[in-house]
Structures are given as C-alpha cells and as structure tokens.
Design an enzyme around this catalytic site. Sequence first.
Site, PDB file in Angstrom:
ATOM      1  N   GLY A 272      61.937 -45.237  93.604  1.00 18.01           N
ATOM      2  CA  GLY A 272      60.654 -44.618  93.900  1.00 18.01           C
ATOM      3  C   GLY A 272      59.877 -44.204  92.678  1.00 18.01           C
ATOM      4  O   GLY A 272      58.823 -43.593  92.786  1.00 18.01           O
TER       5      GLY A 272
ATOM      6  N   THR B 116      61.826 -46.902  81.843  1.00 21.68           N
ATOM      7  CA  THR B 116      60.627 -47.433  81.199  1.00 21.68           C
ATOM      8  C   THR B 116      60.893 -47.687  79.718  1.00 21.68           C
ATOM      9  O   THR B 116      60.463 -48.687  79.148  1.00 21.68           O
ATOM     10  CB  THR B 116      59.452 -46.443  81.356  1.00 21.68           C
TER      11      THR B 116
ATOM     12  N   LYS C  23      57.568 -42.844  76.326  1.00 25.92           N
ATOM     13  CA  LYS C  23      58.827 -42.106  76.383  1.00 25.92           C
ATOM     14  C   LYS C  23      59.152 -41.836  77.864  1.00 25.92           C
ATOM     15  O   LYS C  23      58.356 -42.146  78.740  1.00 25.92           O
ATOM     16  CB  LYS C  23      58.715 -40.773  75.624  1.00 25.92           C
TER      17      LYS C  23
ATOM     18  N   GLY D  92      61.062 -39.081  83.853  1.00 20.43           N
ATOM     19  CA  GLY D  92      61.661 -38.832  85.166  1.00 20.43           C
ATOM     20  C   GLY D  92      62.121 -37.404  85.360  1.00 20.43           C
ATOM     21  O   GLY D  92      61.803 -36.764  86.360  1.00 20.43           O
ATOM     22  N   GLU D  93      62.897 -36.903  84.414  1.00 21.12           N
ATOM     23  CA  GLU D  93      63.482 -35.575  84.568  1.00 21.12           C
ATOM     24  C   GLU D  93      62.585 -34.425  84.109  1.00 21.12           C
ATOM     25  O   GLU D  93      62.679 -33.323  84.662  1.00 21.12           O
ATOM     26  CB  GLU D  93      64.827 -35.524  83.840  1.00 21.12           C
TER      27      GLU D  93
END
Lengths: 159, 793
Positions: free
Chosen positions: B509, B553, B739, B742-743
């Site tokens: 997702g 990425t 860079k 996500g987190e």
Amino acid sequence: MKTVATFTVNGLPHEIAVEPHQLLIEVLREHLGLTGTKHSCGVGNCGACTVLVDGTPELACLTLAMEVRDKSVLTIEGLAKEGLLHPLQQAFVDYGAIQCGYCTPGMILTGKALLDDNPDPTEHEVREALAGNICRCTGYVKIVEAVLAAAEVMRKGGN
Amino acid sequence: MEGHAADNRKSAVHQGAEVAQFSVVGTRIRQPDGPAKATGEAKFAGDISLPGMLIGKILRSPYPHAVIKSIDTSKAEALPGVMAVLTPDNVAEWKTFDRGMKDMPLVAGGYRVPSEEAVVNKVARHYGDAIAAVAAVDEHTAEEAIELLEVEYELLPFVLDAEEAMQPDAPQVSDLAPDNVGKHLFYPYPEGDVDKALAEADLVVSGVFSTHKQDHCTQETAACVAYLDASGRLNVWSQCQLAHLGRRELASIFKMPVNRIKLMTPFVGGSFGQRGAVCAEPIAVALALRSKRPVRLVFSREDNFLGLESRTGFKKIDIKMGFTSDGTLTAIKTQMIGTLGGYMGCGPMSSVIGMTLAMGHYRCPNRFGEAHMVMTNTPVSGAMRGFGNDAMMFCIEQLMDDAARRLGIDPIDIRLKNAKEPGEIASMGLELESTYMEDCLQLGAEAFGWHEKRTQAKKDEGPIKRGYGMATMSHCTGAAPLYLEHSNAMVKFNEDGSADLTVHPAPVGQHIWGALSQICAEELGIRAEDVHIVTGDTDVTLFEYGSDASRSTYAIGGATLRAARQAKEQMLARAAEMLEVPADRLEVKDRVVVVKGRPDKTVTVAEVCYDAIYAFGGRATNFAGKQSFESTWNSPTYGAYFAEVEVNTETGRVHVPRFVTAIDCGKAINPMAVEGQLEGGLQQGLGYALTENFIVNPKTGVVETDNYDSYKVPGALDMPDSTVLIVDKPDPKGPFGAKGVGEPGMVGIPPCIANAVYDAIGVRLRDLPMTPERVLEALTEKTEGETETVRGE
C-alpha cells in the site's frame, strides 16, 4: 436446511441455496465470487464488508443472507458502469486515497450512500459518515478529500 | 496536468533552488494499482480460490503456558469433509523455525535467533499459541472440526511481566533463555565515557519510561494459499514483506530446494512490519502437504491479535542525558528492558535499532546503551513501523524538552544546537549524506505558528487545558550496515519503446510500484505509464531482500536506476549508430532521443527499440539491464512534528485538534505518496500515543483486546487537522535524491504529543499510551523530574 432464494446483486438476479445461518459476506464471496467485499473484523467494527442494500450501507459480516432476499444489493463490483469508474472510484484513484486498498470498497460504498443522500456534505459530515470505516494506511485525509471531490463532480452531473 | 492526479490542498512541497529538473520524478502520478483496488478487482490472498481448495483453521491455546499432553483427533477426523489434522505429534517431520526468519543469516555480525517454533507447538508459550490445525471442505466444517479436538493440557506456571521474568525463581519460557533473557544486547556504536560525562555535566535530565505493545491492525488479516502441484512444486501465495526470505524459510521448514517453491505475492492489505515475519504460511503449507489439496488459511481478527508479532513493548527505558549549561548535549546513557513474548522473532533487534537511531540522532560524544530482551508467556513481539525508534524517541525527545525548559532555551533552538551536519557520522555509523532538519523546523514552526502560540497568553477554557508541543526525529533509510541490504532489478525495452521493470517489493500500500515506475521512466527518458511492473513471483524476480526499514524506494529504486541506466546505454548506442553521432552527444526525454544542440536530429525511443528487435544480419538485440544494489551508506530521513492538544482535566482525555509534520525525505519521487505515508503514520502514531493498548490480564494471561471493540484505533472523527510539508531537497546518494519515508510518519508523534501535554498541564507522561486514567493519575500526583539534578543550584 437450505432454502433457495433470489438475490439481486449488482442488478442481476441470482437463485442461490443458502443455509439459514449463512452470512451475506459468505454468499457474495464464496457463491458469487464477488471478493471485492472484504472480511476484516467479523463483528461489525470496521466497515470493510460494507455493501449497499436498497441503497443503505449494511455490514455483510453481520447480515444474514436471508435478510436481503428479494432486496437489491450493490457491491463494489457493481459500481463502475461499462468500464467507466464511478466518480467516487475515480476520485479515490486521483487523490491518492487508496493505499493498501483493503478498506477501499467499504469506504467507497459508504461514501456513495452519503452522497446519494446528501450531495453537498461538509467535511465533518463526510467524517461522520465514514466514522465506522477503519483505514490503517491513509489517516483518512485523502479519503475525505476524494469524497468531497467526487461530490462536486456528481453535483455538476459527471457520470 | 495530463496524467497527473489531483493536487492536495493543504500540503506543500518546498523545492530547493538546486533541484534538478525532472520530467517524471516529483510528479503526482496516479498509482498503477488504483483502478484494480477501486473496483474490487484486486486479488488479496484471501480472495484466491482454486479447484478442490480446502479451508484451514487453527486451534489456539486457552492457557498462557501449558504442555499439550495429548490431542484426541478421532471425532474431528470422523467428521465428513475434514481432510487433514495437524497436531504437535504429527508435525515432527518438519523443521522448527524462527518466525522472524533470523535463524538464518540476515543481520550483520552473525546475530541469530534459535529455531524454537514448530508448525504447531507441543508446549504452548502464550495465550493463543497455535497447537493444532485442520483443513476441511468449507469454513463451517473446519470450525466444527476444531471444536471436536479434545486436548489434554498440563498447565505450567507462567510469567507475564518482563521484570518478574528476570527473577531467578521465575517460570522458564524457553530452555535456551536463562533467566528468560532471550537476548542481552548493546548499543552498537558506543563512544566516550558516559558515566564520567554525566558526572561532569552541568545538567542531567533523566526519566524512566515505558512503551506498549501496539497491534498493527492491518485491515487484511494474515492469509496464505498453498498447494503442491503435480510436478512436486510448492505454490504459495504469501503476504511476506520479504518474499525471497519467506521462500528460504519455507524451504528450510519443509526441507525443499528453494526453486521447488514458487512464492507469489498478491496485493497485501497492510503490513507495517507485521508481514516481515512468516505468519499464516507454515500452517497453510503443512495443511496443503498433508491433505494433498490446495488450502486457504485466513486468520480471524482474533488470530491476528493473538498469533502474530506486534510492536515490541518496553517495560522500562531508563535514560539519562547530560548537557552543558549552553544546551550542548554531552552524554546519553540508556538501559532497556523489553518484552518479547513466547518466541524471539523480530523483537530483540528493536532495542538495537531504537538505540542506534535515537542515540545517534544528535551530536553526542559520550554514548552507552544496553538492553535485556526478555521472554514472557505473552503473544510475540516484533517489528512495527518505527522498530524501537518510536520508543526511544518518545524518551529522548521528552528529555530534550525537559533540558530546554530547565536551561531556558527554546525547544527548537536546543535541537538545532545539537543537530548533526553532513559529513559527521550519522546514527548508523556511516557518514551523514544529507540533513535538512533545520528546514523541517523552520517550515513546520511557520505553518504551525509555533512562536506565536508559545508566547501568547493562554485563555481560560475551564477544565480544558491547551498545550503546544514539538519533537524531531531521524530514521534510517534501509538498515545498512546492520541488516542485509541486497536488491535487484531488471529492465527491458519492448519494440514500441515501452519498458518492463522486474522487481519484488511488497505491495503493501505504500505506492511503491508507482515510485519505481517513475524512477525507471525518468532514467529511460519515457513516461511513467510506459513502464509495466513485473513482480510478485519468485520464479521471475531476482533475489530481493524486500520491503522494510523504509528502504524500498531507496534500495529497490537504487537497483532500478542502475538497471535502467544499463538498458538506456544500450539503447543510446544503437541510436548513435542510427543518427551517426557519438552516443555521448545524445540525450533522451519524453520518448525521443535528441542530438544535443541539434533539435532537428532525432529518433524516437520506439524506433530505436524496433530497429534492435526486428533486425537482420546479426544486429538483433533486446536492450535490457540487470543490476544488483547493496547499500553501503545510509541517509537518515529527518522530520519535525508540531502538535496542539486539549487536555480535559476532569476526564483525563487528550484531544489533538491540530498536527503539522515537516519532512526531509530527500527528493520526493511522488509528493502525493509521501503525504500519504505521513498522514497515515499520524493515525498510527496517534493511536499508539493515546488509545491503542494491548491488554493481557495480569492474573490469567488471557489477551483482553482481540478486536476493534476492545482495542481502539483512531477513526475519521478522531484525526487532527493535519498538514504535511515536504522539504524536497535531494540526497546525494538516493535515486534521484530520494530517502525513505515509510516509518518516519509515526516515529515523532508520541513524544510530540507528550510534549504538548506537558505544556498544557505541566505533567510529564512517561508511559504509553497516555490514557485518561494515566492523565488523571499524573494530575493527582503532579510530581515530575524526580531523578533530575541541576548542578550549581
């Protein structure tokens, strides 16, 4: 003891033999192969299994199949017409309102029921309508934007 | 803009002047998988049906610690339609495993976790541990068969609390963990003499904090479909975020060569770290092998709460930080006690990663950290978005606020004073490539109105106390050099100038297919929609570590960029022949190859590709690139967070009406996808901070929160008005300057809210979640800073 009953799903009548205890979600997913209706919490807390029954959002994981016999059920698969996305579907794609996509069918159908009833909702009204649908990916920001954008398209007569 | 999706009204991208001009990168493309997901066409694991397929179900232990003396399967097996029953005694032919897949090499330095878990377990180590499973022709029959299993348990003494578990007389969870300490780990980048530095500090701020087990609450539960085909190959639809490692783990458990397993990744309905372990796979595969039929195993919501890894909670994080009187950070000392649950899995490393990222966030010459990761008879802990950095930043950023207040420095200024510069050593022990934390602070403070809000007098709102807080964080981009960082990509041109990119990220997702198509298209000089992603099948994809640690990425994008460059060079060599100029005089943009300085001299990418494929006389070739990527650097992503809170001093409820996130994630490949990560992270961070709480009954070991009625995740009405700001300045090493992101969306949120709560009521909340009960309790006590010392006073 199975009963043969007629179910109208996405405009098409289906004759299906169902057990009295069978849930609507099971009939949709296992009998009709309509897997766009998602199972998530199983107890009516998350809205992933939302379908429209005669235009009203219902939780397919809590609804007995026999309760909707002779009624009209709309699932996510019935929303796009002739390959053209419904304005809500298009807005969800355009606004990045879909991440993992698992809550998406329930969100879109809940949004449709809202806009059919209230074509010009405020942001707060959209949030209230979606309050029973859990999304773990988006923080709801782009979902709310997409519903508001779709409302505008629909008010202008788009699709 | 044609082909581009809608713009977001509230959020903004602030490009640096030095940003290169891109055609595809940086645009808000629609996701290639959007229409499939909007129409219900997208297939998730639980949507897969095969002829003759059976349905699997799991029997879970109702006790937190028990030996399974016997299971009488006769009644279940006699039930028509039951095709396989797994019990602890009949799964011994298969190997034990570590669900976190750390029983084989993954972490640098030889770190391993023992293989202690069986397909179903003879000794239940926690409430909900899997002890038997069945496969039957349909769900009702499978459920009935589970109820017909007659189990004889021998109850064992149990321990639920990590500190109690460390006592010498505590019940033992695992024979391999003396005193229940599964792992005794240290901060991997210690420096200086931390005790001496603390003794010499002008100010020492300290606190004992605790964080809790948060459930990922992926909207799709764990699911797996498996079958052994007629040729003896095992076909598995798996949600594993690390598909090739999942295949390796299954090959080990079921004693098969890896290429006899075809592991396919369907759409995955959320992961957030939870599918970085094997979940439904071992039982689904075992049932398929035993029944010799296809089997679909879908976890219930309760199965998910009980049977999967969730965020590692820390019973105690004891931190001391030393400062000079001008606000310079001189020392950080950390002692952690973490709660692992019944198996080790991914949990232990959350301490190391948390300490590494948070203790390396600021410049600090004296650092020491130590963690005891303790086994308990509770559901298993693992990796969730943030992976320990969330817990450590919760502590560090509150103490930073404490120090600022005591020293009379603005919270923003003390952070800037201690911020690292490019060229210094970053948290992961490697040179810092880029940081724009100052930009984050400036943009965020301005959008939030920080300085005005902090200085204006607060109006009387009765029991509602209003507060403003901020926090910063940095997080890794991939986990080099501590974890394996190996990605691969293949790019091939087709005869019409379109391209196929073969990669294997987890499609959970995060809009990764779109981002990779943008990176590929930018390099090839074509459009994002010209790139088709070939993925999700280990028969086809090269080895891929997978999607975790905010790396997709950056690392898979890095491999994609290299492979695309290789394919482009081949294409340009051919174009050079066709245009009769040297290849270095060519450039390619928007599907056309142009001779530099000669805009009239062109050939389309399609013409070049056609010429290469439909060629005669020994000139035929298919342009294709294949490249490996192993990151040997690590560019942290930086963020600044600003929250407004309303604390109701009568009910204890904390409400967050406004939140601003400013992020330095390098160049945003797709700003809309970046916003989505940060907006979504806010929902998870808000729940982690305030409402979500995994509750184990302290007397019985029973998990009391096993669905959304008892475990409260934020809904659409609970969310703050949210603004996301993207600094958008490129990193020198990431693909086109990107860079990870996500987190970071959730890491800085709990300390930011805690700092705002302090500003509102003058009380430090050191335990997560900040529930109304805890707020009221803290208001009653209203004692804070119990262990601090201010020298010279």
